[in-house]
Design an enzyme around this catalytic site. Structure first.
Site, short mmCIF file in Angstrom:
data_model
loop_
_atom_site.label_atom_id
_atom_site.label_comp_id
_atom_site.label_asym_id
_atom_site.label_seq_id
_atom_site.Cartn_x
_atom_site.Cartn_y
_atom_site.Cartn_z
N ASP A 64 0.83 -1.19 0.00
CA ASP A 64 0.00 0.00 0.00
C ASP A 64 0.87 1.25 0.00
OD1 ASP A 64 -2.68 1.15 0.33
OD2 ASP A 64 -1.82 1.92 2.18
N THR A 97 -3.28 5.26 -4.12
CA THR A 97 -2.19 6.04 -3.50
C THR A 97 -0.91 5.91 -4.31
OG1 THR A 97 -1.81 4.15 -2.05
CG2 THR A 97 -3.06 5.96 -1.16
N THR A 98 -0.59 4.68 -4.71
CA THR A 98 0.63 4.49 -5.49
C THR A 98 0.53 5.27 -6.80
OG1 THR A 98 0.54 2.25 -4.61
CG2 THR A 98 2.26 2.71 -6.20
N ASP A 393 -9.20 -0.80 2.28
CA ASP A 393 -9.22 -0.24 0.92
C ASP A 393 -10.45 -0.71 0.15
OD1 ASP A 393 -6.85 0.87 1.57
OD2 ASP A 393 -5.65 -0.07 -0.01
N1 LIG Z 1 -5.77 -7.56 -13.53
C1 LIG Z 1 -5.27 -6.35 -13.77
N2 LIG Z 1 -4.72 -6.06 -14.95
C2 LIG Z 1 -4.21 -4.85 -15.20
N3 LIG Z 1 -4.20 -3.86 -14.33
C3 LIG Z 1 -4.74 -4.06 -13.13
C4 LIG Z 1 -5.29 -5.32 -12.79
N4 LIG Z 1 -5.74 -5.23 -11.51
C5 LIG Z 1 -5.47 -3.97 -11.10
N5 LIG Z 1 -4.88 -3.26 -12.06
C6 LIG Z 1 -4.42 -1.87 -12.01
O1 LIG Z 1 -3.48 -1.69 -10.99
C7 LIG Z 1 -3.52 -0.34 -10.56
C8 LIG Z 1 -3.63 -0.25 -9.06
O2 LIG Z 1 -2.52 -0.83 -8.46
P1 LIG Z 1 -2.25 -0.69 -6.90
O3 LIG Z 1 -1.00 -1.42 -6.61
O4 LIG Z 1 -3.47 -1.06 -6.16
O5 LIG Z 1 -1.94 0.83 -6.75
P2 LIG Z 1 -2.76 2.02 -6.08
O6 LIG Z 1 -2.13 2.23 -4.76
O7 LIG Z 1 -2.54 3.17 -7.00
O8 LIG Z 1 -4.18 1.62 -6.00
C9 LIG Z 1 -4.72 0.30 -11.22
O9 LIG Z 1 -4.30 1.09 -12.29
C10 LIG Z 1 -5.51 -0.90 -11.70
O10 LIG Z 1 -6.31 -0.62 -12.81
#
Ligand SMILES: Nc1ncnc2c1ncn2[C@@H]1O[C@H](COP(=O)(O)OP(=O)(O)O)[C@@H](O)[C@H]1O
Ligand SMILES: [Mg+2]
Length: 562
Positions: A64, A97-98, A393
């Site tokens: 996170d 957040t990332t 989350d």
């Molecule tokens: N199966 C998937 N394929 C491609 N992208 C994905 C998938 N699952 C999640 N994402 C993408 O990953 C990103 C979120 O990653 P995450 O590590 O949760 O970061 P954040 O802290 O920004 O939420 C988003 O852009 C989301 O659309």
């Protein structure tokens, strides 16, 4: 120090450090980029986790963004502002957040190039502002309607958000559980759905596995039944909530008792017993079979209650008693004489259960269906803590969709679509602002690029393919990282995100990037010597603390700076 007619005037304290102009800005931008780079590898479902160890040796394993930045103790003021970006994002929408930190870093990286071309920072920030406004408009327009009745949408959004976490394997179950929890606490106020996620109680205990995590309709108290002689399970519980102790009150002052004969002692004890028996009778006569007391319960009273088959729990926090009152519909009493059967609380089942080495009281099937608890389980404390963050989350994301009623496909699709439309928009502007809007659009590409990179795929190749798909009108074309396939509609791959998460990520990153770009003078007060062993505290230079109130930062550079 300034000079006035030959006499030096001391303006700042000795030891104060000052960096100005280009140096200050370069320095801030570099620090912010370092932070963004540091968490780049944790974006998306193939993102890596970070293990963080604090100065006391405590370990946190997380993916996170907000947590990572909270745990690392950054010193540089601009780096601290990056931490604020993540915090803002977390408190506003709970996810993304990332993304917001990476985006801030990329905006700054590209802005640096424009600065080198002698474009004034205010021109860049103004371009960013316009681009962000337009981006919000585009995101709004490309969204699909969702909401509390769209169960599939809610579950998919929660699953997408948990896809990048350690709990990913169990996310189908967890997503459903979170949705049920939110459905229980959601309220319609003036025709609008409102969710207060604090109404979902969270209890956690290491042991068993994540799959044993449960949604319980009711309340959990981490207390045990006060005496082993009492029943451990009560069905159709009539619950008495009482704030006063079931004990004989001690006098406020020291009283001296003159006892001259053994009979007097006996009399004294008899009187005490009579008073306690009287209290217990009042409880039992009201029909209560569960007593939840905020204070202590005398041994003798415990004995009488056991005999009457009443379950009693003592020293329950005031806030828990209040929660119980809401959940069970019971009145909170202070006086034994006031107890009436109709004001007792109700629970279909009250039970003491053993959770690992602890005993907890479960109050289930309460009057108020809004009382829900998620009991988080998992192999170790580290896993339980990360599961807690992930569930938080997921709850936020479901709340976002229930309240805002809009979703988009994920996997880089929204960023890419906005980038394409922004480039068209930029060409209508002309001049130097156009350049700023263009670099804003280019910065958005960092999200699909990073997702691809973290999955071990070729960035450029994917970007080209995605652009081609979008140009054909597939606004939700993205890459499913889990299968490595290009998908024309990420909704079909169940990769779904709340629109507000994307919008907030853009808003918070533009705010932070602009703020950093407006700073041309860093004045850092001399560090006071700290006693050894103190955590390195980092006070920000005056006027730089926190994100809010950025409007007040005097922007712009003095003439002749560039
Ligand atoms: N199966 C998937 N394929 C491609 N992208 C994905 C998938 N699952 C999640 N994402 C993408 O990953 C990103 C979120 O990653 P995450 O590590 O949760 O970061 P954040 O802290 O920004 O939420 C988003 O852009 C989301 O659309
Ligand atoms: Mg996320």
């Amino acid at each position: 120090m300034a000079q006035l007619g030959g006499t030096p005037i001391i303006i700042m304290k000795e030891g104060t450090q000052r960096t100005r102009g280009r140096d200050a800005m370069e320095n801030n931008i570099a620090a912010a980029i370092v932070i963004a780079e540091a968490i780049r590898t944790s974006l998306g479902p193939r993102g890596m986790d970070k293990m963080l160890v604090d100065q006391f040796g405590d370990v946190v394993i997380t993916n996170d963004g907000a947590t990572i930045l909270k745990e690392i103790d950054v010193q540089h003021p601009a780096a601290k502002m990056m931490v604020e970006v993540a915090k803002t994002q977390d408190s506003e929408v709970g996810d993304g957040t990332t993304t917001s930190v990476i985006l801030t870093g990329e905006l700054l990286k590209r802005a640096r190039k424009l600065l080198e071309q002698k474009i004034h920072p205010t021109v860049i920030t103004e371009g960013f502002r316009k681009a962000a406004e337009k981006a919000v408009e585009i995101l709004d327009k490309m969204s699909i309607k969702s909401g509390i009745d769209d169960k599939e949408g809610l579950i998919n959004a929660a699953m997408t958000c948990m896809g990048s976490k350690i709990v990913s394997e169990s996310r189908a179950e967890l997503a459903k559980l979170c949705m049920n929890a939110i459905e229980a606490v959601a309220e319609q106020i003036d025709g609008k759905w409102v969710v207060d996620i604090d109404k979902v109680q969270i209890q956690k205990k290491a042991g068993d596995s994540i799959d044993d995590t449960k949604l319980i309709k009711g309340i959990i108290l981490d207390k045990e039944v006060v005496s082993p002689g009492m029943p451990k399970t009560i069905k159709d519980a009539k619950i008495l909530l009482i704030q006063s102790a079931i004990e004989i009150e001690k006098t406020e002052f020291d009283a001296k008792l003159q006892i001259t004969s053994p009979e007097q002692i006996q009399q004294f004890l008899d009187e005490e017993e009579r008073m306690l028996r009287d209290m217990v009778n009042k409880i039992v006569n009201s029909g209560a079979n569960v007593v939840i007391c905020q204070k202590g319960i005398d041994d003798m009273a415990q004995h009488f209650l056991s005999k009457a088959e009443v379950m009693a729990i003592r020293r329950v926090k005031k806030s828990d008693i209040e929660k119980l009152s809401k959940a069970t519909g019971g009145m909170i009493y202070t006086d034994f004489d006031d107890i009436t059967p109709d004001k007792l609380g109700y629970g279909g089942l009250v039970e003491e259960r053993k959770i690992m080495s602890d005993k907890w009281i479960f109050i289930e099937e309460c009057k108020d269906p809004k009382a829900v608890v998620i009991l988080i389980r998992g192999g170790t404390d580290l896993i339980v803590d990360e599961a807690d963050r992930s569930i938080h989350d997921a709850l936020c994301v479901i709340r976002d969709v229930v309240e805002d009623q809009k979703i988009v496909g994920g996997g880089g699709a929204p960023e890419l679509e906005v980038a394409i439309q922004l480039r068209d928009y930029a060409s209508t502007l002309g001049g130097r602002e156009q350049l700023a809007v263009e670099i804003f659009a280019d910065s958005l590409d960092i999200i699909p690029k990073t997702l691809a990179e973290n999955a071990g795929l070729d960035q450029i190749d994917i970007l080209m393919k995605l652009r081609a798909a979008h140009q054909k009108g597939n606004k939700f074309a993205g890459f499913d990282i889990e299968t490595g396939e290009l998908i024309n509609n990420m909704m079909d791959a169940k990769v779904v995100e709340p629109t507000v998460v994307k919008i907030q990520a853009i808003k918070s990153s533009v705010e932070a990037a602009s703020m950093i770009l407006r700073i041309d003078d860093v004045i850092a007060g001399a560090k006071s010597a700290m006693p050894p062993g103190m955590p390195p505290g980092g006070g920000m230079p005056p006027g730089m603390g926190g994100m809010p109130g950025m409007g007040g930062m005097g922007g712009g550079m003095p003439p002749g700076m560039m």
